[in-house]
Design a protein around this motif. Structure first.
Motif, PDB file in Angstrom:
ATOM      1  N   GLU A 105       0.813  -1.219   0.000  1.00 29.81           N
ATOM      2  CA  GLU A 105       0.000   0.000   0.000  1.00 29.81           C
ATOM      3  C   GLU A 105       0.847   1.270   0.000  1.00 29.81           C
ATOM      4  OE1 GLU A 105      -3.277   2.356  -0.284  1.00 29.81           O
ATOM      5  OE2 GLU A 105      -3.297   0.166  -0.415  1.00 29.81           O
ATOM      6  N   LYS A 106       1.879   1.313   0.855  1.00 29.15           N
ATOM      7  CA  LYS A 106       2.699   2.528   0.926  1.00 29.15           C
ATOM      8  C   LYS A 106       3.620   2.647  -0.291  1.00 29.15           C
ATOM      9  CE  LYS A 106       5.284   5.480   3.983  1.00 29.15           C
ATOM     10  NZ  LYS A 106       6.077   5.651   5.194  1.00 29.15           N
ATOM     11  N   GLU A 107       4.209   1.529  -0.710  1.00 30.95           N
ATOM     12  CA  GLU A 107       5.163   1.552  -1.836  1.00 30.95           C
ATOM     13  C   GLU A 107       4.526   2.050  -3.137  1.00 30.95           C
ATOM     14  OE1 GLU A 107       8.298  -1.714  -2.257  1.00 30.95           O
ATOM     15  OE2 GLU A 107       6.798  -2.657  -0.969  1.00 30.95           O
ATOM     16  N   ILE A 108       3.259   1.698  -3.357  1.00 31.35           N
ATOM     17  CA  ILE A 108       2.638   2.050  -4.645  1.00 31.35           C
ATOM     18  C   ILE A 108       2.226   3.518  -4.720  1.00 31.35           C
ATOM     19  CG2 ILE A 108       1.825  -0.305  -5.095  1.00 31.35           C
ATOM     20  CD1 ILE A 108      -1.028   0.732  -4.358  1.00 31.35           C
ATOM     21  N   ARG A 109       2.281   4.233  -3.600  1.00 28.42           N
ATOM     22  CA  ARG A 109       1.813   5.629  -3.578  1.00 28.42           C
ATOM     23  C   ARG A 109       2.939   6.641  -3.803  1.00 28.42           C
ATOM     24  NH1 ARG A 109      -3.508   4.698  -4.347  1.00 28.42           N
ATOM     25  NH2 ARG A 109      -4.190   3.019  -2.990  1.00 28.42           N
ATOM     26  N   THR A 110       4.152   6.188  -4.086  1.00 29.27           N
ATOM     27  CA  THR A 110       5.277   7.111  -4.259  1.00 29.27           C
ATOM     28  C   THR A 110       5.217   7.811  -5.619  1.00 29.27           C
ATOM     29  OG1 THR A 110       6.670   5.396  -5.228  1.00 29.27           O
ATOM     30  CG2 THR A 110       6.762   5.642  -2.820  1.00 29.27           C
TER      31      THR A 110
END
Length: 229
Positions: A92-97
């Motif tokens: 979830e966090k990685e894809i929002r960069t």
């Protein structure tokens, strides 16, 4: 509210589609699916495999790897929100960069990628009672959706929102880079051959350039409740 419907929310990047879709699903007791997150997950996979970067894209290698890509949504027990799981890892966090944002549009333009994800999305909506947002939900995934919305705002407003969001999360980005990314994604999304971003027939346009989040949500909730009856 015994009748269940499909709510399709399309629009430009950083118009707050996911935020309002998530709110709406929670309020109605519907399932929420963030299709943009699915394309971001495929992009992250391609980046990790070295298939795509700022100066290269080995499209055929990605196409050949599609059977190895498994995406699902799991609810975070702390937040109650659905998060993306790629091959059994929460990303979830990685894809929002911004790194993923820069490369997601070319990946999403690949016909075989779209075909795979559209099939999954249509299965998710077979029982209705779903809110789905993306670029082609009302045009391709669910052209018969009972409520179709198309969200837009100026590139400047969208870039300012996205920049603030990234900075608050601790990402080191410049406003100029974010604005450039927004404009570039608009161009790729609107001009790709396969399922270009466009307003679906019968869709209601929501320009949220000058709306607060609460005003936007109330407007969309009213439309949903009127459609459900």
């Amino acid at each position: 509210m015994n009748k269940k419907i499909i709510i399709a929310i399309d629009g430009y990047s950083s118009t707050g589609k996911s935020t309002v879709a998530r709110q709406l699903a929670k309020k109605l007791g519907y399932i929420y699916v963030d299709t943009g997150a699915m394309y971001r997950a495929v992009t992250l996979y391609a980046m990790k495999q070295g298939y795509i970067g700022s100066d290269h894209f080995y499209k055929e290698a990605l196409e050949n790897s599609l059977p190895l890509i498994h995406i699902k949504f799991e609810v975070n027990p702390k937040t109650g929100l659905a998060e993306v799981v790629l091959n059994d890892k929460n990303v979830e966090k990685e894809i929002r960069t911004l790194g993923v944002s820069r490369l997601v549009s070319p990946v999403a333009a690949v016909s075989k990628v779209r075909k795979k994800l559209v099939e999954q999305q249509q299965l998710m909506g077979k029982d209705k009672g779903i809110v789905m947002d993306g670029r082609d939900i009302g045009t391709v995934v669910f052209p018969d959706a009972e409520l179709k919305l198309f969200m837009t705002a100026t590139a400047k407003d969208r870039a300012e929102r996205r920049y603030k969001e990234l900075v608050e999360r601790g990402d080191k980005v410049t406003y100029e880079d974010v604005l450039k990314n927004v404009v570039n994604r608009d161009h790729i999304d609107s001009t790709r051959k396969d399922s270009p971003l466009r307003k679906a027939e019968g869709a209601i346009q929501i320009d949220n350039s000058n709306l607060t989040l609460d005003e936007q949500f109330q407007q969309i909730l009213d439309l949903a409740q009127n459609t459900i009856g």
